[in-house]
Design a protein around this motif. Structure first.
Motif, PDB file in Angstrom:
ATOM      1  N   SER A  80      47.368  79.224  61.131  1.00  0.00           N
ATOM      2  CA  SER A  80      46.002  78.963  61.569  1.00  0.00           C
ATOM      3  C   SER A  80      45.057  79.259  60.409  1.00  0.00           C
ATOM      4  O   SER A  80      45.384  80.026  59.496  1.00  0.00           O
ATOM      5  N   ARG A  81      43.871  78.677  60.454  1.00  0.00           N
ATOM      6  CA  ARG A  81      42.967  78.824  59.316  1.00  0.00           C
ATOM      7  C   ARG A  81      42.454  80.248  59.154  1.00  0.00           C
ATOM      8  O   ARG A  81      41.975  80.623  58.084  1.00  0.00           O
ATOM      9  N   ASP A  82      42.534  81.079  60.213  1.00  0.00           N
ATOM     10  CA  ASP A  82      42.149  82.485  60.070  1.00  0.00           C
ATOM     11  C   ASP A  82      43.324  83.360  59.636  1.00  0.00           C
ATOM     12  O   ASP A  82      43.178  84.571  59.483  1.00  0.00           O
ATOM     13  N   GLY A  83      44.483  82.751  59.459  1.00  0.00           N
ATOM     14  CA  GLY A  83      45.641  83.483  58.972  1.00  0.00           C
ATOM     15  C   GLY A  83      46.251  84.435  59.979  1.00  0.00           C
ATOM     16  O   GLY A  83      47.118  85.239  59.624  1.00  0.00           O
ATOM     17  N   ARG A  84      45.850  84.337  61.222  1.00  0.00           N
ATOM     18  CA  ARG A  84      46.382  85.280  62.207  1.00  0.00           C
ATOM     19  C   ARG A  84      47.645  84.768  62.892  1.00  0.00           C
ATOM     20  O   ARG A  84      48.507  85.548  63.263  1.00  0.00           O
ATOM     21  N   TYR A  85      47.726  83.450  63.082  1.00  0.00           N
ATOM     22  CA  TYR A  85      48.828  82.893  63.859  1.00  0.00           C
ATOM     23  C   TYR A  85      49.737  82.025  62.989  1.00  0.00           C
ATOM     24  O   TYR A  85      49.264  81.225  62.177  1.00  0.00           O
ATOM     25  N   SER A 121      46.169  70.331  61.276  1.00  0.00           N
ATOM     26  CA  SER A 121      45.105  69.388  60.938  1.00  0.00           C
ATOM     27  C   SER A 121      44.037  70.037  60.063  1.00  0.00           C
ATOM     28  O   SER A 121      43.950  71.262  59.943  1.00  0.00           O
ATOM     29  N   GLN A 122      43.195  69.192  59.486  1.00  0.00           N
ATOM     30  CA  GLN A 122      42.158  69.660  58.576  1.00  0.00           C
ATOM     31  C   GLN A 122      41.245  70.687  59.235  1.00  0.00           C
ATOM     32  O   GLN A 122      40.857  71.675  58.609  1.00  0.00           O
ATOM     33  N   ASP A 123      40.914  70.496  60.512  1.00  0.00           N
ATOM     34  CA  ASP A 123      40.024  71.430  61.193  1.00  0.00           C
ATOM     35  C   ASP A 123      40.769  72.561  61.895  1.00  0.00           C
ATOM     36  O   ASP A 123      40.151  73.405  62.543  1.00  0.00           O
ATOM     37  N   GLY A 124      42.075  72.587  61.780  1.00  0.00           N
ATOM     38  CA  GLY A 124      42.868  73.671  62.347  1.00  0.00           C
ATOM     39  C   GLY A 124      43.061  73.599  63.852  1.00  0.00           C
ATOM     40  O   GLY A 124      43.647  74.515  64.436  1.00  0.00           O
ATOM     41  N   ARG A 125      42.621  72.530  64.486  1.00  0.00           N
ATOM     42  CA  ARG A 125      42.702  72.459  65.941  1.00  0.00           C
ATOM     43  C   ARG A 125      43.985  71.811  66.456  1.00  0.00           C
ATOM     44  O   ARG A 125      44.303  71.916  67.635  1.00  0.00           O
ATOM     45  N   LEU A 126      44.701  71.101  65.585  1.00  0.00           N
ATOM     46  CA  LEU A 126      45.884  70.361  66.009  1.00  0.00           C
ATOM     47  C   LEU A 126      47.080  70.759  65.156  1.00  0.00           C
ATOM     48  O   LEU A 126      46.954  70.961  63.942  1.00  0.00           O
ATOM     49  N   VAL A 127      48.237  70.855  65.794  1.00  0.00           N
ATOM     50  CA  VAL A 127      49.470  71.062  65.049  1.00  0.00           C
ATOM     51  C   VAL A 127      50.430  69.934  65.420  1.00  0.00           C
ATOM     52  O   VAL A 127      50.605  69.611  66.607  1.00  0.00           O
ATOM     53  N   ALA A 128      51.002  69.296  64.394  1.00  0.00           N
ATOM     54  CA  ALA A 128      51.889  68.149  64.602  1.00  0.00           C
ATOM     55  C   ALA A 128      53.307  68.525  64.204  1.00  0.00           C
ATOM     56  O   ALA A 128      53.524  69.234  63.215  1.00  0.00           O
ATOM     57  N   VAL A 129      54.272  68.040  64.969  1.00  0.00           N
ATOM     58  CA  VAL A 129      55.680  68.349  64.714  1.00  0.00           C
ATOM     59  C   VAL A 129      56.429  67.053  64.410  1.00  0.00           C
ATOM     60  O   VAL A 129      56.304  66.068  65.148  1.00  0.00           O
ATOM     61  N   ALA A 130      57.210  67.058  63.330  1.00  0.00           N
ATOM     62  CA  ALA A 130      58.062  65.914  62.973  1.00  0.00           C
ATOM     63  C   ALA A 130      59.436  66.096  63.602  1.00  0.00           C
ATOM     64  O   ALA A 130      60.034  67.171  63.488  1.00  0.00           O
ATOM     65  N   ASN A 131      59.925  65.046  64.234  1.00  0.00           N
ATOM     66  CA  ASN A 131      61.173  65.166  64.992  1.00  0.00           C
ATOM     67  C   ASN A 131      62.275  64.252  64.474  1.00  0.00           C
ATOM     68  O   ASN A 131      62.025  63.107  64.085  1.00  0.00           O
ATOM     69  N   TYR A 132      63.487  64.786  64.498  1.00  0.00           N
ATOM     70  CA  TYR A 132      64.690  63.980  64.265  1.00  0.00           C
ATOM     71  C   TYR A 132      65.114  63.284  65.555  1.00  0.00           C
ATOM     72  O   TYR A 132      65.493  62.125  65.550  1.00  0.00           O
ATOM     73  N   GLU A 133      65.119  64.040  66.646  1.00  0.00           N
ATOM     74  CA  GLU A 133      65.548  63.517  67.951  1.00  0.00           C
ATOM     75  C   GLU A 133      64.448  63.757  68.975  1.00  0.00           C
ATOM     76  O   GLU A 133      64.073  64.935  69.203  1.00  0.00           O
ATOM     77  N   PRO A 134      63.872  62.777  69.557  1.00  0.00           N
ATOM     78  CA  PRO A 134      64.208  61.351  69.453  1.00  0.00           C
ATOM     79  C   PRO A 134      63.494  60.644  68.306  1.00  0.00           C
ATOM     80  O   PRO A 134      63.451  59.415  68.290  1.00  0.00           O
ATOM     81  N   GLY A 135      62.937  61.353  67.370  1.00  0.00           N
ATOM     82  CA  GLY A 135      62.125  60.766  66.318  1.00  0.00           C
ATOM     83  C   GLY A 135      60.656  60.857  66.687  1.00  0.00           C
ATOM     84  O   GLY A 135      60.275  61.329  67.762  1.00  0.00           O
ATOM     85  N   GLY A 136      59.805  60.401  65.775  1.00  0.00           N
ATOM     86  CA  GLY A 136      58.379  60.410  66.031  1.00  0.00           C
ATOM     87  C   GLY A 136      57.753  61.768  65.798  1.00  0.00           C
ATOM     88  O   GLY A 136      58.405  62.723  65.367  1.00  0.00           O
ATOM     89  N   ILE A 137      56.441  61.848  66.070  1.00  0.00           N
ATOM     90  CA  ILE A 137      55.768  63.126  65.993  1.00  0.00           C
ATOM     91  C   ILE A 137      55.060  63.412  67.320  1.00  0.00           C
ATOM     92  O   ILE A 137      54.697  62.498  68.055  1.00  0.00           O
ATOM     93  N   LYS A 138      54.915  64.676  67.616  1.00  0.00           N
ATOM     94  CA  LYS A 138      54.134  65.116  68.760  1.00  0.00           C
ATOM     95  C   LYS A 138      53.049  66.063  68.248  1.00  0.00           C
ATOM     96  O   LYS A 138      53.289  66.848  67.332  1.00  0.00           O
ATOM     97  N   VAL A 139      51.887  65.962  68.885  1.00  0.00           N
ATOM     98  CA  VAL A 139      50.729  66.723  68.446  1.00  0.00           C
ATOM     99  C   VAL A 139      50.270  67.623  69.585  1.00  0.00           C
ATOM    100  O   VAL A 139      50.218  67.190  70.747  1.00  0.00           O
ATOM    101  N   PHE A 140      49.930  68.866  69.234  1.00  0.00           N
ATOM    102  CA  PHE A 140      49.567  69.865  70.235  1.00  0.00           C
ATOM    103  C   PHE A 140      48.264  70.559  69.825  1.00  0.00           C
ATOM    104  O   PHE A 140      47.907  70.607  68.642  1.00  0.00           O
TER     105      PHE A 140
END
Length: 404
Positions: A80-85, A121-140
């Protein structure tokens, strides 16, 4: 969850305060406890047991272990951008949010069958995960890991693809490569639940990893299926992807060797206007001028490079190697482009991480169950800390750098 390790005094007070106040962060109450920053913290992955160790790099001690993080055999993390998480990406598809001050897992989701890394993400609000199975990315959402977007990686060939080399880019964008489809995509998440995709096809065979330069301008994918790299200029995305350094391994006197471990790419390989890149299947580090992206030199090294990492001031580049040379680290002097020192820390050197200003470097030695600290000026080992099969080392200073 916390292991049974005795808690440091500050940690104990914090835990007691959190209990008394029903979860209100005690750090906000002056006089109740000595506040602690996170700028000198780092997390070391213990891959075999699904845990991490939180260390501090001011006095070089272990603070605490966090367990219950699943399969960490190829774990990576962002901050996280505050370095806590820390947001930790496990090989079992797990995404965990860990509070470095409390040592607690605050959220954890299993979001796929097999993931390989992620980006914030640039604003620190989103985290994206790259996947092998089933592929693609998911954003949280970084707040509570609630799902925001699901982007399947269906290539132009009509097949789902593994996603590799994900990086954050300016403008709330993520850039990543499709290994099986030979493509690079940009996902624009300025409207998070309606991502806009830009796709580049036929960028080169089997992109295996990617990096973005520290200014966020260039995204480079290493190619496993051919000798060369693919370059996308994000200042001029309309110009498309071009091949650079094609045919670097096609020399008659240097037959290509079996690849024992896939190398890794990230923006750490930039120094003094040059990019230092591992040559697939060769005992060489490739050097290219940034901007022209033409080969400047090939530096012979001890084995097949895995990590090629520049010291923060850019004066040195440290290199570790694949099996059977994974007991060795070499240091390249950037002005002369020559190896100036060789270390043999022990069997199974997995990763290196410089302190933010580069006076020291931590080295994980998996097969000897420890991490070592080296002085980067004298190459003297300063300290060792016991760990259980350590692999990746991640400083919180990454939290405010593009591509980390």
């Amino acid at each position: 969850m916390l292991a049974a390790r005795p808690l440091p005094a500050t940690r104990s007070l914090l835990a007691a305060g959190l209990w008394l106040l029903g979860g209100v962060t005690l750090l906000s109450l002056p006089g109740c406890v000595t506040p602690r920053g996170t700028g000198d913290l780092a997390v070391v992955v213990e891959r075999a047991v699904g845990s991490v160790q939180i260390i501090e790099t001011t006095h070089n001690t272990i603070l605490q272990r966090v367990t219950g993080l699943g399969d960490l055999s190829h774990a990576a993390m962002v901050y996280s951008r505050d370095g806590r998480y820390a947001f930790i990406f496990g090989r079992d598809g797990g995404l965990s949010k860990v509070d470095l001050l409390s040592g607690l897992i605050t959220q954890r989701v299993i979001q796929s069958g097999n993931s390989i890394g992620g980006a914030i993400s640039q604003d620190g609000r989103l985290v994206a995960v790259a996947n092998y199975e089933p592929g693609g990315i998911k954003v949280f959402s970084t707040t509570d890991l609630s799902p925001v977007a699901d982007i399947p990686a269906m290539g132009a060939n009509g097949k789902l693809s593994k996603v590799v080399g994900i990086a954050d880019a300016p403008g709330q964008k993520f850039v990543f490569s499709l290994y099986d489809a030979h493509e690079i995509w940009i996902a624009d998440l300025q409207t998070p639940d309606k991502p806009l995709l830009t796709k580049y096809t036929d960028i080169g065979r089997q992109p295996y990893d990617g990096l973005i330069t520290g200014d966020g301008r260039y995204y480079i994918a290493g190619l496993f299926g051919e000798d060369g790299l693919a370059l996308l200029d994000l200042w001029h995305p309309d110009k498309g992807v071009r091949r650079i350094m094609s045919g670097y391994g096609q020399e008659k006197d240097k037959p290509k060797q079996p690849v024992y471990k896939m190398p890794h790419l990230r923006g750490w390989a930039m120094a003094s206007g040059m990019a230092f890149l591992p040559a697939i299947g060769q005992h060489e580090v490739l050097v290219a001028d940034i901007g022209q992206w033409q080969e400047k030199a090939k530096i012979p090294v001890h084995g097949q490079p895995v990590f090629v990492m520049a010291r923060p001031d850019g004066r040195q580049v440290w290199v570790n190697f694949a099996h059977p040379h994974n007991d060795t680290v070499q240091i390249i002097d950037v002005p002369t482009l020559a190896v100036i020192h060789t270390l043999q820390p022990g069997k199974g050197v997995m990763h290196m991480e410089f302190t933010p200003r580069g006076e020291a470097v931590w080295v994980s030695i998996r097969d000897e169950n420890r991490v070592d600290l080296y002085d980067t000026a004298t190459f003297v080992r300063l300290k060792s800390l016991p760990m259980d099969k350590p692999s990746g080392i991640f400083m919180t200073a990454r939290g405010n750098r593009i591509g980390f």
